[in-house]
Motif scaffolding. Structure first.
Motif, short mmCIF file in Angstrom:
data_model
loop_
_atom_site.label_atom_id
_atom_site.label_comp_id
_atom_site.label_asym_id
_atom_site.label_seq_id
_atom_site.Cartn_x
_atom_site.Cartn_y
_atom_site.Cartn_z
N VAL A 1 0.85 -1.19 0.00
CA VAL A 1 0.00 0.00 0.00
C VAL A 1 0.89 1.24 0.00
N PHE A 2 0.54 2.20 -0.85
CA PHE A 2 1.31 3.44 -0.92
C PHE A 2 0.38 4.62 -1.20
N PRO A 3 0.78 5.81 -0.79
CA PRO A 3 -0.07 6.98 -1.02
C PRO A 3 0.08 7.50 -2.44
N THR A 4 -1.01 7.99 -2.98
CA THR A 4 -0.96 8.78 -4.21
C THR A 4 -1.63 10.11 -3.90
N GLU A 5 -1.59 11.02 -4.86
CA GLU A 5 -2.25 12.30 -4.64
C GLU A 5 -3.77 12.15 -4.59
N THR A 6 -4.30 11.06 -5.15
CA THR A 6 -5.75 10.86 -5.19
C THR A 6 -6.21 10.14 -3.92
N VAL A 7 -5.92 8.84 -3.84
CA VAL A 7 -6.24 8.03 -2.66
C VAL A 7 -5.08 7.05 -2.46
N TYR A 8 -5.09 6.33 -1.35
CA TYR A 8 -4.06 5.30 -1.15
C TYR A 8 -4.32 4.14 -2.10
N GLY A 9 -3.22 3.60 -2.67
CA GLY A 9 -3.34 2.53 -3.64
C GLY A 9 -2.81 1.21 -3.12
N LEU A 10 -3.41 0.13 -3.61
CA LEU A 10 -2.95 -1.23 -3.31
C LEU A 10 -2.22 -1.74 -4.54
N GLY A 11 -0.89 -1.74 -4.48
CA GLY A 11 -0.09 -1.98 -5.66
C GLY A 11 0.46 -3.39 -5.76
N ALA A 12 0.59 -3.85 -7.01
CA ALA A 12 1.25 -5.12 -7.32
C ALA A 12 1.84 -4.99 -8.72
N LEU A 13 2.72 -5.92 -9.08
CA LEU A 13 3.37 -5.87 -10.39
C LEU A 13 2.33 -5.97 -11.49
N ALA A 14 2.29 -4.96 -12.35
CA ALA A 14 1.25 -4.91 -13.38
C ALA A 14 1.47 -5.94 -14.48
N LEU A 15 2.70 -6.36 -14.70
CA LEU A 15 3.00 -7.28 -15.80
C LEU A 15 3.12 -8.72 -15.34
N ASP A 16 2.77 -8.98 -14.10
CA ASP A 16 2.83 -10.33 -13.53
C ASP A 16 1.42 -10.74 -13.11
N SER A 17 0.84 -11.67 -13.83
CA SER A 17 -0.56 -12.06 -13.57
C SER A 17 -0.75 -12.60 -12.17
N ASP A 18 0.19 -13.41 -11.70
CA ASP A 18 0.04 -14.00 -10.36
C ASP A 18 0.10 -12.93 -9.28
N ALA A 19 1.03 -11.99 -9.44
CA ALA A 19 1.14 -10.91 -8.45
C ALA A 19 -0.11 -10.04 -8.47
N SER A 20 -0.58 -9.69 -9.66
CA SER A 20 -1.76 -8.83 -9.77
C SER A 20 -3.01 -9.52 -9.26
N ARG A 21 -3.06 -10.84 -9.39
CA ARG A 21 -4.23 -11.57 -8.90
C ARG A 21 -4.42 -11.36 -7.40
N ARG A 22 -3.33 -11.10 -6.69
CA ARG A 22 -3.43 -10.89 -5.24
C ARG A 22 -4.19 -9.61 -4.91
N ILE A 23 -4.19 -8.66 -5.83
CA ILE A 23 -5.01 -7.46 -5.61
C ILE A 23 -6.48 -7.86 -5.49
N PHE A 24 -6.92 -8.72 -6.38
CA PHE A 24 -8.32 -9.11 -6.42
C PHE A 24 -8.72 -9.91 -5.17
N THR A 25 -7.85 -10.80 -4.72
CA THR A 25 -8.18 -11.59 -3.54
C THR A 25 -8.08 -10.74 -2.27
N THR A 26 -7.13 -9.81 -2.22
CA THR A 26 -6.99 -8.95 -1.05
C THR A 26 -8.19 -8.03 -0.89
N LYS A 27 -8.66 -7.48 -2.00
CA LYS A 27 -9.80 -6.55 -1.96
C LYS A 27 -11.15 -7.26 -2.04
N ASN A 28 -11.14 -8.55 -2.41
CA ASN A 28 -12.38 -9.25 -2.73
C ASN A 28 -13.06 -8.55 -3.92
N ARG A 29 -12.26 -8.29 -4.93
CA ARG A 29 -12.68 -7.50 -6.09
C ARG A 29 -13.16 -8.40 -7.22
#
Length: 444
Positions: free
Chosen positions: A92-120
C-alpha cells in the motif's frame, strides 16, 4: 383481508421499520460482495505502517530517477520494492488521489493478489501506474503514435490525477489487468512516494484504491489499516492525500477523436477543455469535444463490460446507510419534497429502542442552510463533519471519503450528505455520492 394479504402487510411493515438495520447488513464490509478468492477476513500478514517523508523525494528536471534525501524513506521504498518484486506481494502506498494497493502490473500472479486482497470482481479492470514516459512507451505497441490531444493532456496534467486509455494490442499488459479488453488504463501519479516507489522498483504497478471492494477509498494510512490490517504487509504512510478522489479517466481512442470521460475525478472537465482549446489553437487540429459518460452520452456496452474502474459495481459505501439530501436537483414527478425541519425531526423514529439516541453523521457544505435543522432534535445526536463551502468543491472532494470513514468509525447509525453543484470537482463528488447512497430524499 386474505391470509396472504395479511402476510404481505406484515412483511411490508417489518421491512419499513427495519430498513436502517437491513441496509447496515446488506452493505457491511464483513459480508463479502464477491467471491473471487480466499476469504478477505483471514489474516495472513503482520501489517507494518512505515512513515515516509514526501518532501525528501525529488525528481531532477529531465531525469526519470528520484533523488531521495531521507535514508529512512529510501529504506522504506526498498523494503516495499522487495515485497513487490521478490515476494510478489501487494504493497500500500499513497498517491495524490487516494491510497493505492499496488502489485506488479505485468505479472498475472502478483496482480491476482489485488483481487483476492480486496475481494474485487475479476471483470473490474485496474489502472496501471508508471513513473516516466520511458516506462509508458515500454507498455505501448511499438508502432503506436500518441495522439496530439493525448500529448496535450500529458504535457499539462502528468504527473497527476489523470488516467488515459491506451491500446494494448501487443498484449504486454495481462488480461487480468484489462479484464480482457484490448485497451489499458495508464496514469503517472504526482505523489512523490508513489512515483519514487515505481521508479525504485523499475516496474509499472497496477493499483486500485487500498480498500475492500465497495468501500470508501482511503485517503489516510489509518483508513487502510482499519480496513486491510492483516491482509497487507506494508503500508507506506505519506500523510493525507491532497486530491481525495480517484483520477479522471479519459478514453480518447474513438474514431471521432472526441474525448470521453469514463470517470470524473481529480482533473476537472473544465480544465481539460481549457487546455485543449489553448494548446490546439492555431495548430490546424480540431479541438475535440469532452463528453461525460451518463451526462453527455450513454454506452451500455461499457457499463456492462467496463474498460476502467468505478463504472459497473456499487462503490464508496460505508457500512452504515447513506442518505443523499437533494436540495438542488428536481424530484421525480411523483415525489413531493419534504420540508427540512420535518425531515430532520423525523430521524428520531429510527431509534432502535425507546429512549435511545439515534446517532446521525452529517456531511454538509460549511455554509449550507440545512445546518440549522441538524441541531437540537430530541432523541437525535448529530455528528458534523464539515465539507467545503458551496463555492469550494475542491475542499469537499478532499474531505468526502475521510468524512464517510470518520463518521462510520464514530459508530453513527446513518450518514446524511447534501448534494452539491455538478461542476468542477462537484461532478466527481456527486459521481461518488450517488454510488454510495442507499436512499435519496428531496428537501424543499
Amino acid at each position: 383481508m386474505t391470509p396472504i394479504m395479511g402476510w404481505l402487510t406484515t412483511l411490508r411493515i417489518f421491512l419499513s421499520s427495519n430498513r436502517l438495520y437491513l441496509n447496515r447488513y446488506l452493505w457491511s464490509s464483513n459480508r463479502p460482495l464477491f467471491a473471487t478468492g480466499p476469504s478477505s477476513s483471514t489474516s495472513k500478514f503482520t501489517t507494518e505502517v512505515i512513515s515516509c517523508d514526501s518532501n525528501s523525494i525529488h525528481f531532477p528536471l529531465g531525469s526519470d530517477e528520484p533523488s531521495i534525501d531521507s535514508p529512512e524513506t529510501l529504506q522504506a521504498l526498498h523494503a516495499a520494492s522487495y515485497q513487490l518484486k521478490e515476494k510478489k506481494r501487494c504493497v500500500v502506498f499513497p498517491t495524490e488521489t487516494v491510497y493505492g494497493l499496488g502489485a506488479l502490473a505485468l505479472d498475472s500472479d502478483a496482480s491476482r493478489r489485488i483481487f483476492t486482497t480486496k475481494n474485487r470482481p475479476p471483470d473490474n479492470p485496474l489502472i496501471v501506474h508508471v513513473s516516466s514516459m520511458t516506462m509508458l512507451r515500454r507498455l505501448l505497441p511499438p508502432d503506436y503514435q500518441i495522439p496530439k490531444h493525448y500529448e496535450v493532456l500529458i504535457k499539462r496534467f502528468w504527473p497527476g490525477p489523470l488516467t488515459l486509455l491506451f491500446p494494448n494490442t501487443a498484449g504486454k499488459v495481462p488480461d487480468i489487468i484489462t479484464a480482457g479488453h484490448p485497451t489499458v488504463a495508464i496514469r503517472m501519479p504526482s505523489h512523490p512516494i508513489a512515483r519514487a516507489l515505481i521508479a525504485v522498483a523499475d516496474v509499472p504497478l497496477a493499483a486500485p484504491s487500498a480498500n475492500s471492494s465497495g468501500r470508501p477509498s482511503p485517503t489516510r494510512a489509518e483508513h487502510v489499516y482499519d480496513d486491510l490490517k492483516g491482509r497487507v504487509g506494508i503500508i507506506l504512510d505519506g500523510g493525507p492525500c491532497s486530491v481525495g478522489l480517484e483520477s479522471t479517466v479519459i478514453d480518447g481512442l474513438h474514431v471521432d477523436n472526441n474525448l470521453r470521460v469514463l470517470r470524473p475525478g481529480g482533473i476537472t472537465v473544465e480544465d481539460i477543455e481549457k487546455v485543449l482549446a489553448e494548446d490546439l489553437a492555431g495548430s490546424g487540429i480540431p479541438v475535440p469535444k469532452v463528453l461525460v459518460h451518463k451526462r453527455d452520452y450513454k454506452d451500455e456496452d461499457v457499463e456492462q463490460a467496463p474498460t476502467t474502474p468505478g463504472m459497473k459495481y456499487r462503490h464508496y459505501s460505508p457500512t452504515v446507510p447513506v442518505t443523499l439530501l437533494c436540495t438542488r436537483s428536481l424530484p421525480p414527478e411523483d415525489t413531493i419534497p419534504t420540508p427540512p425541519r420535518d425531515y430532520f425531526s423525523s430521524l428520531k423514529k429510527l431509534a432502535k429502542r425507546p429512549a435511545t439516541l439515534v446517532k446521525v453523521g452529517v456531511l454538509l457544505p460549511s455554509d449550507s442552510p440545512l445546518r440549522v435543522f441538524a441541531e437540537d432534535v430530541p432523541g437525535v445526536e448529530f455528528h458534523h463533519f464539515p465539507l467545503g463551502s458551496t463555492s469550494d468543491p475542491l475542499t469537499t472532494a478532499q474531505r468526502l471519503f475521510d468524512g464517510f470513514l470518520t463518521l462510520e468509525k464514530m459508530g453513527v447509525d446513518l450518514i446524511l450528505i447534501e448534494e452539491v453543484e455538478e461542476d468542477r470537482e462537484g461532478l466527481a463528488v456527486m459521481n461518488r455520492v450517488r454510488k454510495a447512497a442507499t436512499e435519496l430524499r428531496w428537501l424543499r
